[in-house]
Design a protein around this motif. Structure first.
Motif, PDB file in Angstrom:
ATOM      1  N   GLU A   1       5.762  27.451   7.922  1.00  0.00           N
ATOM      2  CA  GLU A   1       5.968  27.284   6.487  1.00  0.00           C
ATOM      3  C   GLU A   1       4.758  26.564   5.913  1.00  0.00           C
ATOM      4  O   GLU A   1       4.255  25.600   6.504  1.00  0.00           O
ATOM      5  N   TYR A   2       4.300  27.052   4.766  1.00  0.00           N
ATOM      6  CA  TYR A   2       3.110  26.504   4.122  1.00  0.00           C
ATOM      7  C   TYR A   2       3.438  26.084   2.688  1.00  0.00           C
ATOM      8  O   TYR A   2       4.357  26.608   2.067  1.00  0.00           O
ATOM      9  N   ALA A   3       2.640  25.164   2.184  1.00  0.00           N
ATOM     10  CA  ALA A   3       2.683  24.830   0.762  1.00  0.00           C
ATOM     11  C   ALA A   3       1.305  24.337   0.353  1.00  0.00           C
ATOM     12  O   ALA A   3       0.630  23.636   1.117  1.00  0.00           O
ATOM     13  N   VAL A   4       0.890  24.744  -0.829  1.00  0.00           N
ATOM     14  CA  VAL A   4      -0.352  24.237  -1.418  1.00  0.00           C
ATOM     15  C   VAL A   4       0.038  23.519  -2.699  1.00  0.00           C
ATOM     16  O   VAL A   4       0.678  24.103  -3.579  1.00  0.00           O
ATOM     17  N   ILE A   5      -0.318  22.250  -2.781  1.00  0.00           N
ATOM     18  CA  ILE A   5       0.100  21.386  -3.884  1.00  0.00           C
ATOM     19  C   ILE A   5      -1.132  20.771  -4.526  1.00  0.00           C
ATOM     20  O   ILE A   5      -2.092  20.410  -3.831  1.00  0.00           O
ATOM     21  N   GLY A   6      -1.123  20.632  -5.839  1.00  0.00           N
ATOM     22  CA  GLY A   6      -2.264  19.988  -6.478  1.00  0.00           C
ATOM     23  C   GLY A   6      -2.040  19.703  -7.947  1.00  0.00           C
ATOM     24  O   GLY A   6      -1.178  20.311  -8.588  1.00  0.00           O
TER      25      GLY A   6
ATOM     26  N   LYS B   1      -9.188  15.587  -9.284  1.00  0.00           N
ATOM     27  CA  LYS B   1      -8.149  16.514  -8.833  1.00  0.00           C
ATOM     28  C   LYS B   1      -7.944  16.412  -7.325  1.00  0.00           C
ATOM     29  O   LYS B   1      -8.890  16.185  -6.571  1.00  0.00           O
ATOM     30  N   LYS B   2      -6.680  16.589  -6.925  1.00  0.00           N
ATOM     31  CA  LYS B   2      -6.310  16.567  -5.512  1.00  0.00           C
ATOM     32  C   LYS B   2      -5.569  17.860  -5.179  1.00  0.00           C
ATOM     33  O   LYS B   2      -4.736  18.329  -5.959  1.00  0.00           O
ATOM     34  N   VAL B   3      -5.867  18.409  -4.015  1.00  0.00           N
ATOM     35  CA  VAL B   3      -5.138  19.564  -3.498  1.00  0.00           C
ATOM     36  C   VAL B   3      -4.783  19.278  -2.049  1.00  0.00           C
ATOM     37  O   VAL B   3      -5.628  18.814  -1.275  1.00  0.00           O
TER      38      VAL B   3
ATOM     39  N   TYR C   1      -7.744  17.646   0.117  1.00  0.00           N
ATOM     40  CA  TYR C   1      -8.995  17.937  -0.575  1.00  0.00           C
ATOM     41  C   TYR C   1      -9.068  17.142  -1.874  1.00  0.00           C
ATOM     42  O   TYR C   1      -8.051  16.907  -2.531  1.00  0.00           O
ATOM     43  N   THR C   2     -10.281  16.752  -2.232  1.00  0.00           N
ATOM     44  CA  THR C   2     -10.527  16.017  -3.470  1.00  0.00           C
ATOM     45  C   THR C   2     -11.686  16.670  -4.209  1.00  0.00           C
ATOM     46  O   THR C   2     -12.675  17.069  -3.585  1.00  0.00           O
TER      47      THR C   2
ATOM     48  N   VAL D   1       0.850  -1.191   0.000  1.00  0.00           N
ATOM     49  CA  VAL D   1       0.000   0.000   0.000  1.00  0.00           C
ATOM     50  C   VAL D   1       0.885   1.241   0.000  1.00  0.00           C
ATOM     51  O   VAL D   1       1.808   1.361   0.811  1.00  0.00           O
ATOM     52  N   LEU D   2       0.590   2.174  -0.918  1.00  0.00           N
ATOM     53  CA  LEU D   2       1.392   3.383  -1.095  1.00  0.00           C
ATOM     54  C   LEU D   2       0.505   4.617  -0.971  1.00  0.00           C
ATOM     55  O   LEU D   2      -0.721   4.517  -0.933  1.00  0.00           O
ATOM     56  N   ALA D   3       1.136   5.789  -0.922  1.00  0.00           N
ATOM     57  CA  ALA D   3       0.379   7.042  -0.897  1.00  0.00           C
ATOM     58  C   ALA D   3      -0.341   7.225  -2.231  1.00  0.00           C
ATOM     59  O   ALA D   3       0.255   7.055  -3.295  1.00  0.00           O
ATOM     60  N   ALA D   4      -1.625   7.594  -2.165  1.00  0.00           N
ATOM     61  CA  ALA D   4      -2.417   7.735  -3.390  1.00  0.00           C
ATOM     62  C   ALA D   4      -2.054   8.985  -4.173  1.00  0.00           C
ATOM     63  O   ALA D   4      -2.163   9.017  -5.402  1.00  0.00           O
ATOM     64  N   PHE D   5      -1.618  10.030  -3.464  1.00  0.00           N
ATOM     65  CA  PHE D   5      -1.274  11.283  -4.134  1.00  0.00           C
ATOM     66  C   PHE D   5      -0.009  11.861  -3.526  1.00  0.00           C
ATOM     67  O   PHE D   5       0.134  11.883  -2.302  1.00  0.00           O
TER      68      PHE D   5
END
Length: 389
Positions: free
Chosen positions: A247-252, A182-184, A175-176, A19-23
């Motif tokens: 520190e922040y990051a938004v990834i998607g 799409k994933k964020v 978020y989905t 089992v791995l990370a989905a995103f």
């Protein structure tokens, strides 16, 4: 298999399910259909040069000329308009061809293939290091702070869960999109270190703080380190910044404009990560450029040579060092990489400040003249000399 919520690999020989990370999904293929379609859309020129058969299907043969690159051919299925085969340009007497030898089209993936089940006699090996938490109170108990949750997000998205990467001390709000395409992910952690943007990133502002913009992600630094790999995955973008000790990051896997909406929902300040056309300051000394030479340099980089030309800081280091040693550099560069700092970077134009006690240059000005995306090389177009030179 990846159903958007869980990714797994069945290994019959070892009778285990990993089992791995989905995103993000780090799996990549040489002939990635989405990327090929985007490349055709963004090409400098396309033209139909014939018709052919690929795996028993009728295909249109198209010649594609990318910006600053050599023409190649791609075979497009006549009925579905999907790429079936690609033949690269000849580079250094090497040419490759990749195609689907067998292909079938169906309306949707069978549901049974997307359902996670462990075959009888198999053992589950969970390599996903993220810990799902039930509440913000759990996050505070584990990491010592309560994360910022966006007050407003695009209506097409729903919050999936909140997780913690214990080793990295990072909290992730996942978020989905409602269509599950799409994933964020919003990342947050405490940080008392200096914020340093990646050298190949564009720069913006979040609440008057410098923001690092990568589309796609090329460098994993800061909060992007120590987790699942994000770099060099098609379609993944990020915005990273530091504010008030965090520190922040938004990834998607979506457009930067949509990521911007998530950022605006998380801060009351002004957010500017747009790629609007803007002209930077002009250099005191202009450097003449031979576009034919630059076009050839772009082709060399496309073929895998001199990848440093994609890094404006490295290009500036070489330029400033050659001003000190015009006959050539042997051994270490007189200007250290750490002595250069990105002042501005729109993704198309950049200004690099040079420090150190050996430099004769104060600032280097660069542009992407041949191709204005992340695959384009940087060219020095001018500089500011030190006043005492």
């Amino acid at each position: 298999m990846n159903n958007g919520q869980k990714k797994w690999q069945i290994q019959p020989g070892q009778k285990k399910v990993e089992v791995l990370a989905a995103f993000p999904d780090s799996y990549s293929f040489t002939f990635e259909l989405g990327k090929e379609i985007d490349d055709v859309k963004n090409a400098l020129e396309t033209k139909i040069v014939g018709e052919d058969k690929v795996s028993g299907r009728t295909a249109i043969v198209m010649e594609v000329t990318p910006k600053g690159g050599d023409s190649y051919k791609i075979w497009i299925d006549k009925d579905t308009k999907m790429p079936l085969q690609k033949q690269s340009a000849m580079q250094y007497s090497i040419q490759y061809k990749v195609c689907y030898t067998s292909i079938d089209f169906i309306e949707s993936i069978p549901k049974e293939l997307l359902a996670y089940t462990i075959p009888e006699g198999f053992k589950e090996i969970d390599t996903n290091t993220e810990q799902i938490v039930n509440s913000l109170a759990d996050v505070k108990e584990i990491l010592g702070f309560t994360p910022t949750i966006p007050e407003n997000v695009p209506s097409s998205f729903i919050q999936n869960n909140i997780s913690i990467v214990n080793d990295a001390k990072v909290v992730k709000i996942n978020y989905t999109s409602k269509d599950n395409k799409k994933k964020v992910v919003i990342l947050q952690k405490k940080s008392d270190s200096e914020f340093k943007p990646a050298s190949m990133a564009a720069l913006g502002k979040v609440n008057n703080n410098v923001a690092e913009i990568q589309s796609p992600i090329k460098n994993e630094i800061g909060i992007l380190q120590g987790q699942v790999p994000y770099a060099n995955i098609t379609g993944i973008s990020s915005v990273r910044w530091k504010q008030d000790g965090f520190e922040y990051a938004v990834i998607g896997n979506t457009y930067l404009e949509e990521l911007e909406l998530f950022i605006k929902g998380s801060t009351s300040g002004i957010v500017d990560i747009s790629s609007k056309e803007q002209s930077l300051d002009k250099p005191q000394v202009e450097v003449p450029v031979d576009l034919k030479v630059e076009e050839q340099e772009q082709k060399n980089v496309d073929a895998g040579h001199s990848p440093w030309k994609l890094d404006p800081v490295f290009v500036s280091q070489v330029f400033a060092s050659l001003k000190i040693l015009p006959e050539g550099i042997q051994g270490e560069y007189p200007i250290k990489y750490e002595e250069l700092k990105i002042i501005k970077n729109t993704g198309k134009e950049a200004i690099i400040e040079v420090s150190g006690d050996k430099t004769t240059i104060k600032r280097v000005y660069l542009k992407r003249l041949i191709r204005e995306d992340n695959t384009g090389i940087w060219t020095v177009v001018g500089y500011d000399p030190l006043k005492n030179q």
